[in-house]
Design a protein around this motif. Structure first.
Motif, PDB file in Angstrom:
ATOM      1  N   ALA A   1       0.693  -1.350   0.073  1.00  0.00           N
ATOM      2  CA  ALA A   1       0.141   0.011  -0.047  1.00  0.00           C
ATOM      3  C   ALA A   1       0.743   1.128   0.081  1.00  0.00           C
TER       4      ALA A   1
ATOM      5  N   GLU B   1       1.847   4.791   1.112  1.00  0.00           N
ATOM      6  CA  GLU B   1       1.750   5.656   2.469  1.00  0.00           C
ATOM      7  C   GLU B   1       2.019   7.050   2.150  1.00  0.00           C
TER       8      GLU B   1
ATOM      9  N   ARG C   1      -1.919  -0.800  -3.188  1.00  0.00           N
ATOM     10  CA  ARG C   1      -3.317  -0.546  -2.733  1.00  0.00           C
ATOM     11  C   ARG C   1      -3.390   0.971  -2.480  1.00  0.00           C
TER      12      ARG C   1
ATOM     13  N   HIS D   1      -4.305   2.866   0.080  1.00  0.00           N
ATOM     14  CA  HIS D   1      -4.021   3.011   1.222  1.00  0.00           C
ATOM     15  C   HIS D   1      -3.878   1.723   2.002  1.00  0.00           C
ATOM     16  N   SER D   2      -3.308   1.640   3.443  1.00  0.00           N
ATOM     17  CA  SER D   2      -3.058   0.502   4.237  1.00  0.00           C
ATOM     18  C   SER D   2      -4.617  -0.200   4.330  1.00  0.00           C
ATOM     19  N   ASP D   3      -5.616   0.537   4.348  1.00  0.00           N
ATOM     20  CA  ASP D   3      -6.971   0.031   4.876  1.00  0.00           C
ATOM     21  C   ASP D   3      -7.689  -0.389   3.533  1.00  0.00           C
ATOM     22  N   ALA D   4      -7.218  -0.186   2.268  1.00  0.00           N
ATOM     23  CA  ALA D   4      -7.929  -0.126   1.024  1.00  0.00           C
ATOM     24  C   ALA D   4      -7.951  -1.677   0.776  1.00  0.00           C
ATOM     25  N   ALA D   5      -9.058  -2.281  -0.072  1.00  0.00           N
ATOM     26  CA  ALA D   5      -9.099  -3.563  -0.411  1.00  0.00           C
ATOM     27  C   ALA D   5      -8.006  -3.841  -1.415  1.00  0.00           C
ATOM     28  N   HIS D   6      -7.803  -5.156  -1.530  1.00  0.00           N
ATOM     29  CA  HIS D   6      -6.602  -5.733  -2.644  1.00  0.00           C
ATOM     30  C   HIS D   6      -6.734  -5.100  -3.913  1.00  0.00           C
TER      31      HIS D   6
ATOM     32  N   ASP E   1      -8.497  -1.968  -4.799  1.00  0.00           N
ATOM     33  CA  ASP E   1      -8.493  -0.813  -4.930  1.00  0.00           C
ATOM     34  C   ASP E   1      -7.075  -0.114  -5.043  1.00  0.00           C
TER      35      ASP E   1
END
Length: 393
Positions: free
Chosen positions: A139, A141, A170, A172-177, A179
């Motif tokens: 992801a 950052e 990705r 961002h770090s919380d995004a789906a694979h 996204d």
């Protein structure tokens, strides 16, 4: 008139043929040593062919994908590694040109590509997801105005020789694979830690080694459009079509060598039809089918370009998938025919009829985005999409 403008005033195919002549001289050496095709790529840069698809106002020539595909076919007849490197570069150019419009940084970068004849690579493959370019584990950052990315890239084609690399991740770090975004990093903005060597059956000169990629750049270098959009509307189709063109070129050169072999046999035995003549006719027939497959795909892409609905249609995806699967299978049959025609002269290295490099390079075609994966995607779409049976569609 400047030296650069004198070159660009010449025909694209003539410039490509001059570059191909240089590439052909080193093709066997590039293959044996598994080294970057520097001579061929330098010749392409000297002919100012790196930024031809870029808009004229940014320094390019605004050439169509069909014209660039013809360059790939010409190069494929000379050196597959040079052709593949050029094709991969142009795939990135298509994405940057069409999906970064209005981004000041990317438009300035496109101008630099034209001025400096830069080579752009890509890093889509990743440990853990293989070659599925529509998924990422890493992801990006973003902190303030700075973007940082670390990616365990299983392959980066010509990564060590690229002037810049477009890297998927990705959002961002919380995004789906799925996204994802793509970020362009310049050579002085990243490091590459070598993790695996590219020692392969064919396409050895693409130098697709594995690396741990670590980059840091201003966040404005993240492409403004989602990678899902870029992949669906441009990257996958352009990849299939430009790869198809260069694969056609490999097969065309194999047929030319087989034809030369049959002609030589005919001269030795006047009045007799050489034993390989019938098989040569079969190879010619298959080569024409391969050409028609690519040409039809290019025509459909050009007709759909700029129309997001048409580019996102399942029928378009099915057609592009079929181009790739069809030609990647056909060229192996063609080159095998040529091998049988030339016999031991085609099997041996170092003869005017040698076909070992052609056959090995062609075997990569079914693996670059696996045909099984493509056929699986196509089969799913055909469950809901009606097969197009029109000759005009």
């Amino acid at each position: 008139m400047t030296a650069a403008s004198k070159i660009t005033a010449m025909g694209l195919s003539d410039r490509a043929k001059r570059a191909a002549k240089v590439a052909a001289q080193y093709a066997d050496q590039v293959d044996v040593e598994a080294r970057f095709p520097k001579e061929g790529m330098d010749a392409l840069k000297a002919e100012r062919l790196m930024g031809v698809m870029i808009r004229p106002e940014l320094g390019g020539e605004g050439t169509s994908l069909t014209e660039v595909a013809d360059v790939c076919a010409i190069l494929g007849q000379a050196c597959a590694a040079t052709a593949m490197t050029y094709a991969m570069h142009q795939i990135q150019i298509a994405s940057l040109s069409d999906y970064a419009v209005g981004s000041a940084w990317h438009e300035a970068f496109l101008t630099r590509i034209c001025d400096e004849q830069l080579l752009v690579g890509s890093a889509t493959s990743e440990a853990g997801i293989g070659g599925n370019l529509r998924n990422s584990l890493c992801a990006i950052e973003v902190e303030g105005d700075t973007a940082r990315l670390t990616k365990d890239a299983t392959v980066i084609s010509y990564g060590a020789d690229a002037d810049a690399i477009m890297v998927t991740s990705r959002r961002h770090s919380d995004a789906a694979h799925s996204d994802q975004v793509a970020t362009t990093f310049l050579k002085d903005q990243y490091t590459l830690e070598h993790t695996s060597a590219w020692d392969t059956l064919g396409m050895r000169g693409t130098c697709s080694d594995g690396f741990i990629f670590k980059g840091e750049a201003p966040k404005e270098q993240i492409l403004p459009r989602p990678f899902a959009e870029i992949a669906a509307q441009s990257m996958l189709a352009v990849s299939h079509l430009l790869w198809g063109a260069l694969w056609y070129g490999i097969a065309a050169d194999a047929v030319a060598r087989a034809q030369a072999f049959v002609k030589a046999a005919a001269r030795k035995s006047p009045g007799q039809v050489p034993p390989g003549a019938l098989r040569l006719a079969e190879a010619s027939n298959l080569l024409q089918q391969a050409k028609a497959n690519v040409v039809a795909g290019l025509k459909q892409f050009e007709n759909c370009k700029g129309d997001s609905d048409a580019l996102n249609a399942m029928s378009f995806s099915v057609a592009m998938n079929n181009v790739k699967v069809g030609i990647s299978q056909t060229i192996l049959v063609i080159i095998n025919h040529c091998m049988l025609i030339c016999g031991i002269a085609g099997y041996k290295n170092g003869t005017p009829f040698s076909l070992g490099r052609h056959l090995r390079d062609a075997h990569s075609a079914q693996l670059m985005i696996s045909n099984d994966r493509i056929l699986g995607n196509t089969s799913t779409m055909l469950l809901v999409n009606k097969q197009d049976a029109s000759l005009l569609g």
